[in-house]
Design a protein around this motif. Sequence first.
Motif, PDB file in Angstrom:
ATOM      1  N   GLY A 325       0.815  -1.200   0.000  1.00 13.69           N
ATOM      2  CA  GLY A 325       0.000   0.000   0.000  1.00 13.69           C
ATOM      3  C   GLY A 325       0.849   1.250   0.000  1.00 13.69           C
ATOM      4  N   SER A 326       0.208   2.369  -0.157  1.00 18.56           N
ATOM      5  CA  SER A 326       0.897   3.651  -0.216  1.00 18.56           C
ATOM      6  C   SER A 326       1.732   3.882   1.035  1.00 18.56           C
ATOM      7  CB  SER A 326      -0.136   4.774  -0.370  1.00 18.56           C
ATOM      8  OG  SER A 326       0.480   6.034  -0.347  1.00 18.56           O
ATOM      9  N   GLU A 327       2.999   4.287   0.819  1.00 22.58           N
ATOM     10  CA  GLU A 327       3.929   4.598   1.919  1.00 22.58           C
ATOM     11  C   GLU A 327       4.131   3.416   2.858  1.00 22.58           C
ATOM     12  OE1 GLU A 327       5.558   7.358   1.825  1.00 22.58           O
ATOM     13  OE2 GLU A 327       4.383   8.311   0.246  1.00 22.58           O
ATOM     14  N   ALA A 328       4.082   2.199   2.334  1.00 21.64           N
ATOM     15  CA  ALA A 328       4.207   1.015   3.190  1.00 21.64           C
ATOM     16  C   ALA A 328       5.527   1.009   3.969  1.00 21.64           C
ATOM     17  CB  ALA A 328       4.094  -0.252   2.340  1.00 21.64           C
ATOM     18  N   GLY A 329       6.610   1.410   3.326  1.00 19.27           N
ATOM     19  CA  GLY A 329       7.895   1.445   4.017  1.00 19.27           C
ATOM     20  C   GLY A 329       7.902   2.403   5.184  1.00 19.27           C
ATOM     21  N   GLU A 330       7.252   3.571   5.020  1.00 17.25           N
ATOM     22  CA  GLU A 330       7.187   4.545   6.105  1.00 17.25           C
ATOM     23  C   GLU A 330       6.309   4.038   7.240  1.00 17.25           C
ATOM     24  OE1 GLU A 330       9.075   7.227   6.109  1.00 17.25           O
ATOM     25  OE2 GLU A 330       9.843   6.597   4.149  1.00 17.25           O
ATOM     26  N   VAL A 331       5.205   3.374   6.901  1.00 18.19           N
ATOM     27  CA  VAL A 331       4.333   2.815   7.936  1.00 18.19           C
ATOM     28  C   VAL A 331       5.093   1.785   8.758  1.00 18.19           C
ATOM     29  CG1 VAL A 331       2.252   1.453   8.371  1.00 18.19           C
ATOM     30  CG2 VAL A 331       2.232   3.241   6.611  1.00 18.19           C
ATOM     31  N   MET A 332       5.834   0.900   8.085  1.00 18.64           N
ATOM     32  CA  MET A 332       6.611  -0.119   8.787  1.00 18.64           C
ATOM     33  C   MET A 332       7.636   0.521   9.715  1.00 18.64           C
ATOM     34  SD  MET A 332       8.997  -3.139   7.163  1.00 18.64           S
ATOM     35  CE  MET A 332      10.044  -1.926   6.322  1.00 18.64           C
ATOM     36  N   ALA A 333       8.298   1.574   9.243  1.00 13.34           N
ATOM     37  CA  ALA A 333       9.350   2.216  10.037  1.00 13.34           C
ATOM     38  C   ALA A 333       8.793   2.901  11.270  1.00 13.34           C
ATOM     39  CB  ALA A 333      10.103   3.227   9.177  1.00 13.34           C
ATOM     40  N   ARG A 334       7.509   3.252  11.240  1.00 19.51           N
ATOM     41  CA  ARG A 334       6.916   3.942  12.393  1.00 19.51           C
ATOM     42  C   ARG A 334       6.304   2.982  13.397  1.00 19.51           C
ATOM     43  NH1 ARG A 334       5.263   7.844   8.383  1.00 19.51           N
ATOM     44  NH2 ARG A 334       3.218   6.849   8.203  1.00 19.51           N
TER      45      ARG A 334
END
Length: 345
Positions: A325-334
Amino acid sequence: MVDRENAFHLNAYKESGAELIMGSGHFVAPRTIEVALNDAGVRLLSGEQVVVNVGSHAAMPDIAGLAAARPISHIEALELDNLPPHLIVFGGGYTGIEMAQAYRRFGSRVTIIEPGRQLMGREDADVAGETQSILADEGVDVVLNAEPLSVRGVSGDAVAVTIRTGGSEGMVEGSDLLVATGRLANTADIGAREAGIALDARGFIRVNTRLETSAAGVWAIGECAGSPQFTHVSVDDFRIVRDNMAGGNRSTDDRIIPHVMFTDPPLARVGLSEQEARRRGIAARVATLPTRNVLRTEATDETRGFVKVLVSADDDSILGFTMIGSEAGEVMARCRPRCWPGCLT
């Protein structure tokens, strides 16, 4: 960008006081390396501790006519100055998928040939299926369970790939051929035997969990040591070796590795997948949430994909997290979950 990156690292060597020698080296004896210098001459280097970090290169499958077809790897794919009318991609892993989607969006017709039963064999079937659906909606053709038998022609002009699927043979014709079927360690000419360094059947350096090789005083890090093929893993390998050289007891056993496939939308995962947990006999509960149920995606109109969380059946510790999904990498990092066997971030 590449020039800035090179300058950064060269300056780091200079400021540290470490001597940087540019050349081509190989072991001639235990912990002894002969270097053919780029600016002429030869130097012989030896030390009490040696770290091998020679990286890897794109694998070339043993398929009739493939080498003669002069296929490109992901390196050449990033350097093309023309748009392939029809790009054929061998391999449905991360690299192949990233390149396939990019060139489809540039305007090429794209066909992925994958020998396995699904894309991204390391991922769960629902994750692979969602990715394939996204690619199909963009016009990328995916042929699964397809064994390449032979290749005719030359990449960049015209190529024809004979494949076997379900007991029958067929042909895929295109203009360019990209091989993305994995990587091999750059160990063929480093003098591993002279150094007493054992390699595995695929040519990767054998290491223990401390990243020690079979040769005393010799360590190996990164892709040549069989570590997962991500830059941040090589950096962590360095930390492990650095601490162990200083008398520590760091191990690769207990680390949890996040990774991202840079498609649109991206795929991000950290911890165990559902199939990995099943293979290890770890009981787990699975929770999924369609990306469209996240209110922000209604505002951005980026609703493709889903979130998947693996939770221990014994307690509420998080075993794994996957998101397409959109910005999946950023979601995981948070993420800041209480998890197994340690913090995901």
